[in-house]
Design an enzyme around this catalytic site. Structure first.
Site, PDB file in Angstrom:
ATOM      1  N   SER A 107      26.965  26.110  60.118  1.00  0.00           N
ATOM      2  CA  SER A 107      26.682  25.847  58.711  1.00  0.00           C
ATOM      3  C   SER A 107      26.597  24.342  58.456  1.00  0.00           C
ATOM      4  O   SER A 107      25.766  23.661  59.041  1.00  0.00           O
ATOM      5  CB  SER A 107      27.734  26.535  57.830  1.00  0.00           C
ATOM      6  OG  SER A 107      27.337  26.555  56.481  1.00  0.00           O
ATOM      7  N   ASP A 218      21.511  36.197  55.879  1.00  0.00           N
ATOM      8  CA  ASP A 218      22.330  35.047  55.488  1.00  0.00           C
ATOM      9  C   ASP A 218      21.851  34.548  54.128  1.00  0.00           C
ATOM     10  O   ASP A 218      20.763  33.983  54.020  1.00  0.00           O
ATOM     11  CB  ASP A 218      22.205  33.941  56.543  1.00  0.00           C
ATOM     12  CG  ASP A 218      23.156  32.776  56.304  1.00  0.00           C
ATOM     13  OD1 ASP A 218      23.649  32.629  55.164  1.00  0.00           O
ATOM     14  OD2 ASP A 218      23.403  32.017  57.254  1.00  0.00           O
ATOM     15  N   HIS A 248      26.391  35.266  57.127  1.00  0.00           N
ATOM     16  CA  HIS A 248      26.412  33.836  57.434  1.00  0.00           C
ATOM     17  C   HIS A 248      27.177  33.486  58.707  1.00  0.00           C
ATOM     18  O   HIS A 248      26.758  32.604  59.447  1.00  0.00           O
ATOM     19  CB  HIS A 248      27.009  33.083  56.247  1.00  0.00           C
ATOM     20  CG  HIS A 248      26.967  31.596  56.380  1.00  0.00           C
ATOM     21  ND1 HIS A 248      25.822  30.905  56.734  1.00  0.00           N
ATOM     22  CD2 HIS A 248      27.936  30.647  56.234  1.00  0.00           C
ATOM     23  CE1 HIS A 248      26.080  29.607  56.779  1.00  0.00           C
ATOM     24  NE2 HIS A 248      27.343  29.422  56.487  1.00  0.00           N
TER      25      HIS A 248
END
Length: 273
Positions: A107, A218, A248
């Site tokens: 991320s 996601d 995610h």
């Protein structure tokens, strides 16, 4: 779960707490670069798998995150965070000279890892990006526009259900006192925009092997926007695995064993080469 220990370093903006999952005679070093609002301790299961695979694993809590210094979730300049990760790499190099180093970024950590590879790629054996904030990510611009219109950044915390189809992952995240559950901060949003542009203009990483892992459901960091950035960053040595239905956090997903198998096969190929 593998034993871990802590190091305390002086980072660019204060005390940096680093978790190490040690290996007595590692084949390689893995630097785990965590995402926004969380901390390195959430990667214990990943570290266990990597240690069993022959890695010494290091994961810093970024400034403003976990147990490191700084106002919560405030990152004024991601270049400083990249410098902090490099300081951790130097600790790992000193402990395990000559061992190849791989960086695994999730991320926001994918953005940091991408920039790290642009700055320090000559010292890396591979780059792994999981649901990376890279390319076209609309969240910072949208939140800053709303802040301009209403005078403050809207309080829209991460929905734990967006992390994984496994409800235990969301429940643990919601109950974790080291996770930030409040609104994003303006300096961090502005830093995201600057660094997305910096990485976009920073060139590709040449022959460095890159593994990209992403869930096609996601909703925090949509797949299509990341693809733009990943393909621009890769110099051609790109391996990608897109997981149907995954959200995610692919390392915490219901098919995590498949994801981890893909990661280990990629690393085996890198180490063999």
């Amino acid at each position: 779960m593998a034993d871990s220990r802590e190091h305390v370093l002086e980072g660019t903006r204060g005390t940096l707490v680093v978790r190490e999952w040690p290996h007595e005679r590692p084949r390689y070093v893995a630097l785990v670069v965590h995402g926004y609002a969380e901390h390195a301790g959430r990667y214990g299961d990943l570290a266990d798998v990597l240690v069993a695979h022959g890695a010494a694993v290091y994961g810093p809590d970024h400034v403003g995150h976990g147990r490191s210094a700084g106002e919560r979730v405030v990152i004024e300049d991601f270049e400083d965070v990249v410098t902090d990760v490099h300081a951790v790499a130097e600790v790992a190099h000193a402990a395990h000279p000559g061992r190849p180093v791989v960086v695994i970024g999730h991320s926001m950590g994918g953005l940091i890892a991408a920039r790290y590879a642009q700055r320090y790629g000559d010292g890396l054996a591979a780059l792994v990006l999981s649901g990376p904030v890279i390319g076209a990510w609309e969240t910072p611009g949208r939140l800053l526009a709303e802040a301009e219109a209403h005078g403050e950044v809207p309080d829209i915390p991460v929905n734990p259900a967006a992390l994984s189809r496994d409800p235990e992952v969301g429940a643990a995240y919601a109950a974790d006192p080291l996770v930030w559950h409040g609104p994003m901060k303006r300096p961090t949003l502005e830093a995201f925009l600057r660094t997305l542009e910096t990485v976009a203009k920073g060139g590709d990483v040449g022959a460095l092997p890159v593994l990209w892992l992403h869930g096609d459901d996601d909703r925090l960091v949509p797949l299509a926007g990341s693809r733009i950035g990943v393909e621009r960053l890769s110099g051609g040595a790109l391996t990608e695995h897109i997981h149907a239905g995954a959200r995610h956090e692919v390392f915490h997903e219901t098919d995590r064993d498949v994801v981890l198998g893909e990661l280990l096969r990629f690393l085996d190929g890198v180490l063999a080469a």
